[in-house]
Design a protein around this motif. Structure first.
Motif, short mmCIF file in Angstrom:
data_model
loop_
_atom_site.label_atom_id
_atom_site.label_comp_id
_atom_site.label_asym_id
_atom_site.label_seq_id
_atom_site.Cartn_x
_atom_site.Cartn_y
_atom_site.Cartn_z
N ALA A 49 12.65 32.77 21.13
CA ALA A 49 11.32 33.39 21.34
C ALA A 49 10.55 33.22 22.56
N HIS A 50 10.66 32.10 23.02
CA HIS A 50 10.07 31.99 24.69
C HIS A 50 10.78 32.65 25.71
N VAL A 51 12.17 32.66 25.79
CA VAL A 51 12.92 33.22 26.79
C VAL A 51 12.93 34.78 26.58
N PHE A 52 12.63 35.47 25.34
CA PHE A 52 12.74 36.82 25.26
C PHE A 52 11.34 37.50 25.46
N PHE A 53 10.14 36.74 24.92
CA PHE A 53 8.92 37.42 24.95
C PHE A 53 8.14 36.94 26.02
N ALA A 54 8.33 35.61 26.81
CA ALA A 54 7.64 35.40 28.06
C ALA A 54 7.79 36.47 29.03
N PRO A 55 9.23 37.12 29.42
CA PRO A 55 9.47 38.21 30.23
C PRO A 55 8.54 39.54 29.72
N VAL A 56 8.50 39.61 28.37
CA VAL A 56 7.67 40.92 28.04
C VAL A 56 6.23 40.72 28.88
N ALA A 57 5.72 39.52 28.37
CA ALA A 57 4.18 39.39 29.07
C ALA A 57 4.35 39.63 30.63
N LEU A 58 5.55 38.90 31.33
CA LEU A 58 5.66 39.17 32.90
C LEU A 58 5.54 40.54 33.09
N VAL A 117 0.25 43.51 46.26
CA VAL A 117 0.14 44.36 44.96
C VAL A 117 1.80 44.60 45.00
N PHE A 118 2.39 44.91 46.23
CA PHE A 118 3.82 44.84 46.16
C PHE A 118 4.45 43.67 45.61
N LEU A 119 4.00 42.41 45.92
CA LEU A 119 4.69 41.53 45.41
C LEU A 119 4.51 41.04 44.18
N LEU A 120 3.29 41.40 43.53
CA LEU A 120 2.93 41.11 42.13
C LEU A 120 3.99 42.18 41.37
N TRP A 121 4.09 43.63 41.71
CA TRP A 121 4.80 44.41 40.88
C TRP A 121 6.40 44.23 41.05
N SER A 122 6.86 43.96 42.29
CA SER A 122 8.26 43.77 42.62
C SER A 122 8.66 42.35 42.02
N LEU A 123 8.13 41.42 42.05
CA LEU A 123 8.45 39.90 41.53
C LEU A 123 8.33 39.77 39.98
N SER A 124 7.17 40.42 39.64
CA SER A 124 7.21 40.31 37.97
C SER A 124 8.20 41.10 37.43
N LEU A 168 2.40 33.92 35.81
CA LEU A 168 3.22 34.10 37.02
C LEU A 168 4.09 32.80 37.47
N ALA A 169 3.76 31.50 36.44
CA ALA A 169 4.72 30.58 36.67
C ALA A 169 6.32 30.67 36.61
N ALA A 170 6.57 31.88 35.70
CA ALA A 170 8.00 32.36 35.61
C ALA A 170 8.52 32.76 36.97
N VAL A 171 7.45 33.31 37.83
CA VAL A 171 7.81 33.57 39.09
C VAL A 171 8.29 32.43 40.17
N THR A 172 7.01 31.51 40.13
CA THR A 172 7.02 30.58 41.00
C THR A 172 7.98 29.60 40.84
N LEU A 173 8.33 29.55 39.48
CA LEU A 173 9.45 28.41 38.98
C LEU A 173 10.80 28.84 39.68
N ARG A 174 11.02 30.35 39.74
CA ARG A 174 12.18 30.80 40.06
C ARG A 174 12.39 30.70 41.82
N LEU A 175 11.14 30.71 42.34
CA LEU A 175 11.04 30.62 43.93
C LEU A 175 11.37 29.28 44.17
N GLN A 176 10.93 28.53 43.41
CA GLN A 176 10.89 27.25 43.95
C GLN A 176 12.27 26.15 43.45
N MET A 177 12.78 26.75 42.22
CA MET A 177 14.15 25.88 42.03
C MET A 177 15.18 25.88 42.84
#
Length: 202
Positions: A51-60, A9-16, A152-161
């Protein structure tokens, strides 16, 4: 709640929330300074990119609120309204992703990975919303977990890059990460759903 569940739960909230906020850095710094590898989109479908880079973080940013059992049980009206915002944000960001994916850096492999990610993101979220509207709550929960895994692909991408680029370089790592940022997420979601049928029906 077990220590393992508390950690999740902590990782979901903090990383998102952290990744969502960091993703909006282009609003202050501009694309050239904050996302230099994405500058080629400025010569093509610029509006789709924004549109993608603004609204994808809204969903996240909304995702951890929507996954909260406490919020869902105590504030059902808020849960429904945040779900609508989540769905609209993914509709806009997902369509933007479909448009810009063919122009992904490093070529066809990366482009195909991101295009399929956007397609499955739109489909899973659309099905989750459709099932919710039709009061099929068990099916809604199953599909929203798939949608969440793809968000959450937005999170894993930034961890992997940083690791991938640091070890193999951008040209070699990026096509792999275009798939690795979401395929394992979806596999874990399917594993979870197969292990928790009773929870989905609760």
């Amino acid at each position: 709640m077990s220590a393992f569940n508390k950690l999740n739960v902590f990782l979901l909230w903090s990383l998102s929330l952290l990744v969502a906020l960091v993703s909006w850095r282009f609003l202050v710094l501009g694309v050239e300074l904050s996302m230099p590898a994405m500058m080629h989109h400025m010569d093509g479908a610029k509006m789709a990119f924004y549109a993608h880079v603004f609204f994808a973080p809204v969903a996240l940013a909304i995702l951890p609120f929507q996954m909260s059992n406490r919020l869902r049980m105590s504030r059902q009206s808020l849960h429904r309204w945040m779900g609508r915002v989540y769905g609209v944000a993914i509709l806009i960001a997902g369509v933007g992703g479909l448009i810009i994916a063919p122009d992904a850096a490093t070529g066809t492999v990366a482009a195909t990975g991101f295009f399929l990610l956007s397609t499955l993101w739109l489909v899973s979220t659309g099905l989750a919303i459709w099932f919710a509207m039709n009061k099929r709550i068990t099916d809604h929960r199953r599909w929203i977990i798939r949608s969440a895994a793809l968000t959450l692909a937005a999170v894993t991408l930034r961890l992997q890059m940083p690791i991938g680029v640091g070890v193999w370089g951008f040209e070699a790592a990026y096509p792999v990460i275009a798939w690795a940022c979401w395929v394992p997420n979806l596999i874990v979601a399917e594993w979870y759903l197969s292990r928790k049928p009773a929870l989905m029906a609760a």
